[in-house]
Motif scaffolding. Structure first.
Motif, mmCIF file in Angstrom:
data_model
loop_
_atom_site.group_PDB
_atom_site.id
_atom_site.type_symbol
_atom_site.label_atom_id
_atom_site.label_comp_id
_atom_site.label_asym_id
_atom_site.label_seq_id
_atom_site.Cartn_x
_atom_site.Cartn_y
_atom_site.Cartn_z
ATOM 1 N N MET A 134 0.838 -1.215 0.000
ATOM 2 C CA MET A 134 0.000 0.000 0.000
ATOM 3 C C MET A 134 0.869 1.260 0.000
ATOM 4 O O MET A 134 1.815 1.347 0.794
ATOM 5 C CB MET A 134 -0.816 0.025 1.294
ATOM 6 N N THR A 135 0.558 2.211 -0.838
ATOM 7 C CA THR A 135 1.339 3.459 -0.828
ATOM 8 C C THR A 135 0.881 4.322 0.350
ATOM 9 O O THR A 135 -0.178 4.083 0.951
ATOM 10 C CB THR A 135 1.095 4.264 -2.119
ATOM 11 N N LEU A 136 1.666 5.350 0.623
ATOM 12 C CA LEU A 136 1.323 6.265 1.719
ATOM 13 C C LEU A 136 -0.043 6.922 1.450
ATOM 14 O O LEU A 136 -0.874 7.059 2.346
ATOM 15 C CB LEU A 136 2.423 7.332 1.810
ATOM 16 N N VAL A 137 -0.265 7.258 0.184
ATOM 17 C CA VAL A 137 -1.539 7.890 -0.193
ATOM 18 C C VAL A 137 -2.695 6.921 0.082
ATOM 19 O O VAL A 137 -3.714 7.294 0.674
ATOM 20 C CB VAL A 137 -1.502 8.333 -1.679
ATOM 21 N N ASP A 138 -2.515 5.640 -0.300
ATOM 22 C CA ASP A 138 -3.568 4.636 -0.045
ATOM 23 C C ASP A 138 -3.844 4.513 1.450
ATOM 24 O O ASP A 138 -4.987 4.394 1.879
ATOM 25 C CB ASP A 138 -3.141 3.252 -0.571
ATOM 26 N N LYS A 139 -2.758 4.541 2.229
ATOM 27 C CA LYS A 139 -2.922 4.395 3.691
ATOM 28 C C LYS A 139 -3.700 5.578 4.265
ATOM 29 O O LYS A 139 -4.524 5.416 5.155
ATOM 30 C CB LYS A 139 -1.539 4.315 4.364
ATOM 31 N N ILE A 140 -3.412 6.764 3.747
ATOM 32 C CA ILE A 140 -4.127 7.958 4.240
ATOM 33 C C ILE A 140 -5.599 7.872 3.859
ATOM 34 O O ILE A 140 -6.480 8.127 4.674
ATOM 35 C CB ILE A 140 -3.470 9.251 3.692
ATOM 36 N N VAL A 141 -5.864 7.462 2.619
ATOM 37 C CA VAL A 141 -7.254 7.346 2.155
ATOM 38 C C VAL A 141 -8.008 6.350 3.038
ATOM 39 O O VAL A 141 -9.141 6.585 3.459
ATOM 40 C CB VAL A 141 -7.292 6.931 0.657
ATOM 41 N N LYS A 142 -7.363 5.233 3.367
ATOM 42 C CA LYS A 142 -8.009 4.200 4.196
ATOM 43 C C LYS A 142 -8.269 4.749 5.608
ATOM 44 O O LYS A 142 -9.361 4.577 6.158
ATOM 45 C CB LYS A 142 -7.111 2.955 4.240
ATOM 46 N N ALA B 87 -0.527 11.722 11.777
ATOM 47 C CA ALA B 87 -1.571 12.464 12.505
ATOM 48 C C ALA B 87 -2.865 11.649 12.529
ATOM 49 O O ALA B 87 -3.493 11.479 13.581
ATOM 50 C CB ALA B 87 -1.809 13.817 11.839
ATOM 51 N N LEU B 88 -3.242 11.099 11.381
ATOM 52 C CA LEU B 88 -4.482 10.324 11.304
ATOM 53 C C LEU B 88 -4.342 8.996 12.057
ATOM 54 O O LEU B 88 -5.259 8.558 12.743
ATOM 55 C CB LEU B 88 -4.846 10.059 9.840
ATOM 56 N N LYS B 89 -3.179 8.393 11.947
ATOM 57 C CA LYS B 89 -2.958 7.084 12.578
ATOM 58 C C LYS B 89 -2.978 7.204 14.103
ATOM 59 O O LYS B 89 -3.651 6.472 14.794
ATOM 60 C CB LYS B 89 -1.608 6.535 12.099
ATOM 61 N N GLU B 90 -2.205 8.182 14.608
ATOM 62 C CA GLU B 90 -2.058 8.292 16.077
ATOM 63 C C GLU B 90 -2.969 9.355 16.685
ATOM 64 O O GLU B 90 -2.880 9.654 17.860
ATOM 65 C CB GLU B 90 -0.586 8.582 16.405
ATOM 66 N N GLU B 91 -3.791 9.951 15.848
ATOM 67 C CA GLU B 91 -4.739 10.994 16.270
ATOM 68 C C GLU B 91 -4.011 12.100 17.043
ATOM 69 O O GLU B 91 -4.338 12.416 18.187
ATOM 70 C CB GLU B 91 -5.892 10.377 17.063
ATOM 71 N N LYS B 92 -3.047 12.691 16.398
ATOM 72 C CA LYS B 92 -2.260 13.771 16.981
ATOM 73 C C LYS B 92 -2.075 14.863 15.939
ATOM 74 O O LYS B 92 -2.209 14.569 14.739
ATOM 75 C CB LYS B 92 -0.914 13.275 17.479
ATOM 76 N N TYR B 93 -1.795 16.064 16.254
ATOM 77 C CA TYR B 93 -1.784 16.627 17.590
ATOM 78 C C TYR B 93 -3.134 17.288 17.803
ATOM 79 O O TYR B 93 -3.527 18.125 16.985
ATOM 80 C CB TYR B 93 -0.665 17.652 17.699
ATOM 81 N N VAL B 94 -3.810 16.888 18.851
ATOM 82 C CA VAL B 94 -5.173 17.366 19.057
ATOM 83 C C VAL B 94 -5.131 18.835 19.483
ATOM 84 O O VAL B 94 -4.398 19.209 20.400
ATOM 85 C CB VAL B 94 -5.885 16.513 20.130
ATOM 86 N N VAL B 95 -5.903 19.658 18.764
ATOM 87 C CA VAL B 95 -5.943 21.092 19.071
ATOM 88 C C VAL B 95 -7.190 21.357 19.908
ATOM 89 O O VAL B 95 -8.301 21.042 19.493
ATOM 90 C CB VAL B 95 -5.986 21.927 17.768
ATOM 91 N N THR B 96 -6.983 21.913 21.083
ATOM 92 C CA THR B 96 -8.138 22.235 21.938
ATOM 93 C C THR B 96 -8.039 23.690 22.386
ATOM 94 O O THR B 96 -6.947 24.249 22.492
ATOM 95 C CB THR B 96 -8.187 21.349 23.197
#
Ligand code: 13P
Ligand code: SF4
Length: 305
Positions: A1-9, A273-282
């Protein structure tokens, strides 16, 4: 899987939407759900009812605005240190100081400010609607920050007295543009239309055929019959301009006009960012509540037109 495919998933699995500013790297613009200027992206952030997460590929203040407008969503900024230096130029203490000097004068803040500053203003604006916002106010004098060039632009357009706060606020990237460079380019491309962002200097604005926000430039390029454009804003916009107008030619008015903070975001960082859900802005609700009011007032004004 390419990086782009991983992001899309990941986007699909996590019900995430990717918003990217016009200054983002081409590969990020190409994978984003929406690419736009600051007002368009804030609007999109509000409209994304289905999404559970927003990955905001831009700088701090844009992600903060998304978090303010979407208190129930997780807003992610792919790079922790992606900060707009101009937004850092206006502190709450500075706003308070000017409010003491002009207690009856409304405070209008450019969205390129931190949430803590927005909490102390009457209404926000972007470069796309600053004139409209100022014209809507029942006041002949306005405190405006942090961009001095935008303040002077608005003063010329509205005829009102605009007091810049601080007196010297600026965007380091847009100050790189010089009218002398435009003159040289004009010798080579005599028919070119010169498009300039209002964060550029007055001298640059004088050299412009069109002044507007990044997305207003896109619209102008699309609707104009001209074939060649000299562009005075961050280089990332040229990707969108060229993609949307393959038959037209776009030349950057200064070849090193790069916003280093915008460019901190990469595909790898977006993936992490999408994988580890970071960095959360609050934004603390006590600040968000006031800042939200200022942003919503801006939408009320610009929705009317
Ligand atoms: P726009 O609202 O025109 O996209 O501008 C944002 C910005 O940061 C300009 O430097
Ligand atoms: Fe801030 Fe200028 Fe970069 Fe825009 S281009 S984010 S105003 S430093």
């Amino acid at each position: 899987m390419t990086l782009v495919d991983k992001i899309v998933k990941l986007k699909r699995d996590k019900k995430a939407v990717v918003l990217a500013h016009n200054y983002q790297r081409p590969e990020i613009q190409d994978i984003a759900d929406y690419v736009g200027d600051s007002i368009e992206l804030s609007r999109k952030a509000m409209e994304e009812k289905e999404a559970e997460m927003i990955a905001f590929s831009a700088v701090d203040f844009m992600a903060e605005s998304a978090a303010i407008l979407n208190p129930d969503k997780k807003v992610l900024l792919p790079t922790l240190g992606a900060r707009c230096p101009m937004a850092q130029m206006l502190t709450v203490d500075e706003i308070k100081r000017w409010k003491v000097l002009h207690p009856l004068v409304p405070v209008v803040l450019y969205v390129n400010t931190l949430a803590s500053a927005k909490a102390y203003c009457d209404i926000c604006c972007t470069s796309a609607n600053a004139v409209e916002v100022i014209e809507s106010l029942n006041a002949e004098t306005v405190l405006f920050g942090p961009d001095r060039n935008l303040a002077e632009y608005v003063q010329r357009k509205t005829g009102k007295t605009i007091i810049p706060i601080p007196e010297w606020g600026f965007c380091p990237t847009h100050l790189l543009f010089q009218p002398e460079d435009v003159q040289i380019l004009k010798m080579q491309y005599s028919d070119a239309v010169v498009m300039v962002h209002p964060e550029c200097s007055f001298e640059m604005q004088k050299a412009a055929d069109f002044i507007g926000s990044t997305s207003q430039m896109c619209r102008h390029a699309r609707e104009s019959n001209a074939k060649t454009f000299i562009v005075a804003t961050e280089e990332g916009l040229l990707h969108r301009l060229r993609k949307q107008n393959p038959e037209k030619q776009f030349i950057l008015a200064y070849e090193d006009a790069v916003c280093p903070n915008m460019k901190l975001n990469t595909l790898e960082k977006l993936y992490m960012a999408l994988k580890e859900e970071k960095y959360v802005v609050t934004v603390p609700e006590s600040i968000a509540k006031k800042a939200r009011k200022a942003l919503e007032k801006m939408f009320e004004i610009t929705n009317k037109s």
